[in-house]
Design a protein around this motif. Sequence first.
Motif, PDB file in Angstrom:
ATOM      1  N   ASP A   1       0.836  -1.187   0.000  1.00  0.00           N
ATOM      2  CA  ASP A   1       0.000   0.000   0.000  1.00  0.00           C
ATOM      3  C   ASP A   1       0.878   1.247   0.000  1.00  0.00           C
ATOM      4  O   ASP A   1       1.848   1.340   0.761  1.00  0.00           O
ATOM      5  CB  ASP A   1      -0.889  -0.019   1.239  1.00  0.00           C
ATOM      6  CG  ASP A   1      -2.081   0.898   1.114  1.00  0.00           C
ATOM      7  OD1 ASP A   1      -1.903   2.125   1.176  1.00  0.00           O
ATOM      8  OD2 ASP A   1      -3.193   0.382   0.964  1.00  0.00           O
TER       9      ASP A   1
ATOM     10  N   TYR B   1      -3.621   2.794  -2.591  1.00  0.00           N
ATOM     11  CA  TYR B   1      -3.067   2.534  -3.914  1.00  0.00           C
ATOM     12  C   TYR B   1      -1.869   1.599  -3.748  1.00  0.00           C
ATOM     13  O   TYR B   1      -1.362   1.437  -2.652  1.00  0.00           O
ATOM     14  CB  TYR B   1      -2.634   3.838  -4.584  1.00  0.00           C
ATOM     15  CG  TYR B   1      -3.703   4.898  -4.648  1.00  0.00           C
ATOM     16  CD1 TYR B   1      -3.532   6.115  -3.984  1.00  0.00           C
ATOM     17  CD2 TYR B   1      -4.876   4.698  -5.361  1.00  0.00           C
ATOM     18  CE1 TYR B   1      -4.506   7.090  -4.036  1.00  0.00           C
ATOM     19  CE2 TYR B   1      -5.857   5.678  -5.418  1.00  0.00           C
ATOM     20  CZ  TYR B   1      -5.671   6.871  -4.749  1.00  0.00           C
ATOM     21  OH  TYR B   1      -6.644   7.835  -4.803  1.00  0.00           O
ATOM     22  N   PHE B   2      -1.403   1.035  -4.836  1.00  0.00           N
ATOM     23  CA  PHE B   2      -0.417  -0.051  -4.742  1.00  0.00           C
ATOM     24  C   PHE B   2       0.852   0.342  -5.481  1.00  0.00           C
ATOM     25  O   PHE B   2       0.871   0.385  -6.713  1.00  0.00           O
ATOM     26  CB  PHE B   2      -1.003  -1.333  -5.312  1.00  0.00           C
ATOM     27  CG  PHE B   2      -2.411  -1.597  -4.842  1.00  0.00           C
ATOM     28  CD1 PHE B   2      -3.442  -1.797  -5.729  1.00  0.00           C
ATOM     29  CD2 PHE B   2      -2.700  -1.626  -3.485  1.00  0.00           C
ATOM     30  CE1 PHE B   2      -4.735  -2.027  -5.294  1.00  0.00           C
ATOM     31  CE2 PHE B   2      -3.993  -1.855  -3.032  1.00  0.00           C
ATOM     32  CZ  PHE B   2      -5.014  -2.061  -3.941  1.00  0.00           C
ATOM     33  N   ASP B   3       1.923   0.631  -4.730  1.00  0.00           N
ATOM     34  CA  ASP B   3       3.116   1.184  -5.358  1.00  0.00           C
ATOM     35  C   ASP B   3       4.244   0.192  -5.535  1.00  0.00           C
ATOM     36  O   ASP B   3       5.255   0.521  -6.159  1.00  0.00           O
ATOM     37  CB  ASP B   3       3.624   2.402  -4.573  1.00  0.00           C
ATOM     38  CG  ASP B   3       4.199   2.033  -3.218  1.00  0.00           C
ATOM     39  OD1 ASP B   3       5.163   2.698  -2.801  1.00  0.00           O
ATOM     40  OD2 ASP B   3       3.689   1.081  -2.580  1.00  0.00           O
TER      41      ASP B   3
END
Lengths: 119, 107
Positions: free
Chosen positions: A99, A105-107
């Motif tokens: 996260d 969101y996915f980084d």
Amino acid sequence: EMKLADSGGGLVQPGGSLRLSCAASGFIFSDSAMNWVRQTPEKGLEWVSTISDNGHSSYYADSVKGRFTVSRDNSKNTLFLQMDSLRAEDTALYYCAKDYEDLGYFDLWGRGILVTVSS
Amino acid sequence: EIVLTQSPATLSLSPGDRATLSCRASQSVRGYLAWYQQKPGQAPRLLLYDSSDRAPGVPARFSGSGSETDFTLTISSLEADDSAVYFCQQRSDWPPYTFGGGTKVEI
């Protein structure tokens, strides 16, 4: 360098179980919520599960609720997904994903683990 | 569950062209939308979040705009390396997080 190394996929019969693992490095694992996302050509990207940074809270897609269990071991910087009562429709490429800044969101993503449910 | 619809399905452009990709939400996601780039055989890469904020290391030619239900990803001057599938994702109303079906950009 931040990295997620996922493992544990394979071929399993319907009704069977698999446990996926995701080893994290290069960042403070215990500071980050973590996720599992799966992908198929037919359904695209589908969020599966999220676990909070301390492991006290977890969330699931309706399609896997009651069958999948997410967990983490912060002492070993590792994320897990226990998948039980597997169905053909669970066949997918499974990604672990970090996260971003607790924003949802996915980084950072693993390379993906192929899970095939078939007799 | 919020459904994200992306258009067009495929965009065929030339190097140096401007690409405009659309993502429409079935209900308002306020500004809580991200864009990802996925190349063949690779995991998705976060490009933009909260509609218009670029993730670290993302080139300035990628920009985002929009709010509520209509969002746009713009690639100002396409490079060959931008060939990929682009996905949007909302985090406004979760669980579940949801993704769009993707737009394939061919250069």
